[in-house]
Design an enzyme around this catalytic site. Structure first.
Site, short mmCIF file in Angstrom:
data_model
loop_
_atom_site.label_atom_id
_atom_site.label_comp_id
_atom_site.label_asym_id
_atom_site.label_seq_id
_atom_site.Cartn_x
_atom_site.Cartn_y
_atom_site.Cartn_z
CG ASP A 286 -0.94 18.50 14.25
OD1 ASP A 286 -0.92 19.71 14.23
OD2 ASP A 286 -0.73 17.86 14.02
CD GLU A 479 -7.04 17.98 13.66
OE1 GLU A 479 -6.82 16.41 14.69
OE2 GLU A 479 -6.91 19.27 12.99
#
Ligand code: BGC
Ligand code: BGC
Length: 599
Positions: A286, A479
């Site tokens: 990521d 997020e």
């Protein structure tokens, strides 16, 4: 899609230098690339992160931006085609003009794999129109705590539902035999099981955790504490289904398991995923995830690659990454066989995707971006995702013959709000961020003979109507910026509901949110309450169920709690509405009258 031993790939491998192999393992951010870097370094992949858009943000400019780096890759010494990746997490969602579907929480409420597969197909078509062959989707997280800011990216709290819908999206993305789109189920593994308060901030990594608010970044990227049996039964299961559905890349999670970072977890990445589950594709890290492993970038890179990562989303320091891996192989810290394996996996996937034969997408598909046909499927997805929580005195469906409707709430006329995070920008945005239909526009069209009065602040002094519709919820986030310790409706929203209550006979509340919210007293004051999730660009799907053109069929993908205490310690308490709750309505036929419903 599946990979087998491939002579074309083996021939290429035989001709590649170490640096070229490492180049394939490199994924750089499009806006940090210097011109010529892809060609000179043989970089294997480029991405647009959230908001990594061209200027202007149009489909044609997207196609040109992506094509430019794809062309550069073909001009490299060996001409290996490039894999371009984006976060098309609810449609091609960074691109203005794309069809934006409900976020996964809403698709979870539909419980409809056939529909999700069609969503995948359309997303693939709009991606291919712009030469993009890879999306970092679907999130197959299984959230255990709705305070998490990524709850909406998941299909729900039930691993069975997540498994079936994740697999359906992957099938849809891969449907074109010549140009399948690569999926990346994420984030491996247990991202949805992290504990509130366990997020670590690494002072040597800049980029997130910027928010000053004390309850942000508390759970996202945190630590899952628990035994292997529950990790497997809850969080690993969707990956088994994803692999069976043909997933050939998997994104690794920022989070940890019992304190150990997934990005360096050799047992889970190599032994379990590649060994036991037989995953033949490649693993991608990521955004800056590898950098979190160690203050020394060079050491971090070795930890990740030796654990089993094949491609690293650097995203900025691509040249430094290539040098680091090159040096570590020369020094014997990373075995050469690991580089061979990683590069082979990446090339095999490129070959399986048909990139060697068709390295781009298909510009002939451009007219289909945001087309009526695509939007019709999004509208269907919206109507099937609406969950009717409460419907006193059969308040819904409303009659199309209603004479006056009051609509309140700024969210009622705000495309950005209804789309949520990961839309045009990483964090999403308010207002007319892209093309679509707001709920106000949809209600105005559905109640064609009514006078529709709209006041964002709900101040209808002197008006009285049969129907009031209040629209409120959570403003966009993504997020850890969406981690929240308190999910109660804001005081001004409660005030808005009270004001409109006094001005109408039947009050309908529509909630836009990425997760269940604590609704408190509003439960009593509204006649009907609809959990609308983050529906995307086609709010006519909401009007369709409100006015009975379509039935309500959506079911809660998360239990809906009554209080924050229950969220903090769920054990044994009955939620306000249990998992799978959702009232049904029929289609309204035209002879139906509102007064019969209200009698
Ligand atoms: C996101 C990127 C975004 C960046 C901004 C990352 O976490 O994934 O897409 O552009 O943060 O700092
Ligand atoms: C997110 C991923 C995303 C990546 C690229 C990260 O911050 O965690 O889900 O795919 O950025 O934008």
């Amino acid at each position: 899609m599946s990979v087998g031993l491939n002579p074309e790939v083996e021939r290429l491998l035989g001709r590649m230098t170490l640096r070229e192999k490492v180049g394939q393992m490199t994924q750089a951010d499009v806006h940090s690339l210097r011109p010529g870097a892809v060609r000179e370094l043989g970089i294997g992949s480029v991405l647009s992160g959230g908001g990594g858009n061209p200027t202007p943000n149009t489909p044609a400019a997207w196609a040109a931006m992506v094509r430019q780096v794809e062309d550069e890759a073909l001009e490299s010494r060996l001409g290996i085609p490039l894999l371009y990746g984006v976060d098309a997490v609810h449609g091609h969602s960074n691109m203005r003009g794309a069809t934006i579907f409900p976020h996964n929480v809403g698709l979870g409420a539909t419980g409809d794999p056939d529909l999700v597969e069609r969503v995948g197909r359309i997303t693939a078509t709009e991606l291919l129109a712009t030469n993009v062959r890879w999306t970092f989707a679907p999130a197959v997280s299984v959230p255990q705590d709705i305070r998490w800011g990524r709850t909406f990216e998941a299909y729900g709290e039930d691993p069975g539902l997540v498994s079936s819908l994740g697999a359906a999206l992957i099938r849809g993305l891969g449907v074109d035999p010549d140009r399948p789109v690569l999926a990346s189920p994420k984030h491996f593994v247990g991202d949805g099981g992290a504990m509130w308060g366990s997020t670590r901030r690494y002072d040597w990594v800049k980029g997130w955790w910027n928010s000053a608010a004390p309850d942000r970044w508390q759970l996202d990227q945190g630590d899952l504490r628990g035994d292997e049996a529950s990790l497997r039964s809850v969080h690993l299961r969707p990956y088994e289904h994803a692999i069976a559905a043909g997933a050939l890349s998997i994104m690794i999670s920022y989070s940890s398991w019992n304190g150990q970072k997934l990005h360096a977890h050799r047992y889970l990445l190599t032994d379990v995923l590649k060994g036991e589950l037989g995953f033949g594709g490649f693993l991608v890290s990521d955004w800056l995830g590898v950098s979190q492993l160690d203050p020394s970038f060079e050491r971090a890179v070795c930890l990740a690659i030796n654990a089993g990562l094949d491609m690293v989303m650097v995203p900025f320091e691509y040249e430094r990454f290539i040098n680091a891996v090159d040096g570590a192989v020369e020094a014997g810290i990373i075995p050469y066989s690991r580089i061979e394996d990683a590069c082979r996996r990446i090339l095999q996937v490129k070959s399986t995707l048909g990139l060697f034969a068709h390295p781009f997408g298909d510009g002939a598909l451009l007219p289909l971006v945001g087309s009526d046909g695509h939007r019709a499927v999004a509208r269907e997805a919206v109507s099937k995702s609406q969950v009717l929580l409460k419907n006193a005195r059969s308040a819904l469906p409303l009659s199309g013959g209603v004479r006056q409707v009051l609509v309140a709430g700024a969210a009622a006329d705000d495309i950005g709000f209804q789309c949520g995070g990961w839309t045009i920008e990483w964090q999403g945005g308010r207002g007319a961020i892209t093309e679509g239909t707001t709920l106000l526009q949809a209600v105005t069209a559905a109640a064609a003979e009514a006078s529709v009065v709209y006041r964002p602040d709900g101040d209808f002094e002197g008006e009285h109507a049969e129907i009031g519709i209040v629209v409120l919820g959570e403003a966009p986030y993504s997020e850890g910026e969406g981690d929240r310790s308190d999910l109660a409706l804001a005081a001004e929203d409660v005030g808005l509901v009270r004001r409109v209550r006094d001005q109408c006979d039947v009050l309908v509340l529509v909630i836009y949110s990425g997760r269940p919210l604590i609704i408190g007293e509003v439960l009593e004051s509204c006649d009907a309450i609809v959990a609308s999730w983050l529906p995307g660009t086609e709010a006519q799907g909401i009007a369709d169920v409100l006015f009975g053109m379509e039935p309500f069929t959506g079911r809660l993908p998360y239990a809906w709690p009554e209080s924050m205490d229950e969220v903090r310690s769920p054990n044994g308490r009955a939620p306000l509405f249990p998992l799978s709750h959702g009232l049904s309505t029929g289609r309204r036929d035209d002879s139906d009258r509102t007064d019969e419903h209200l009698a």
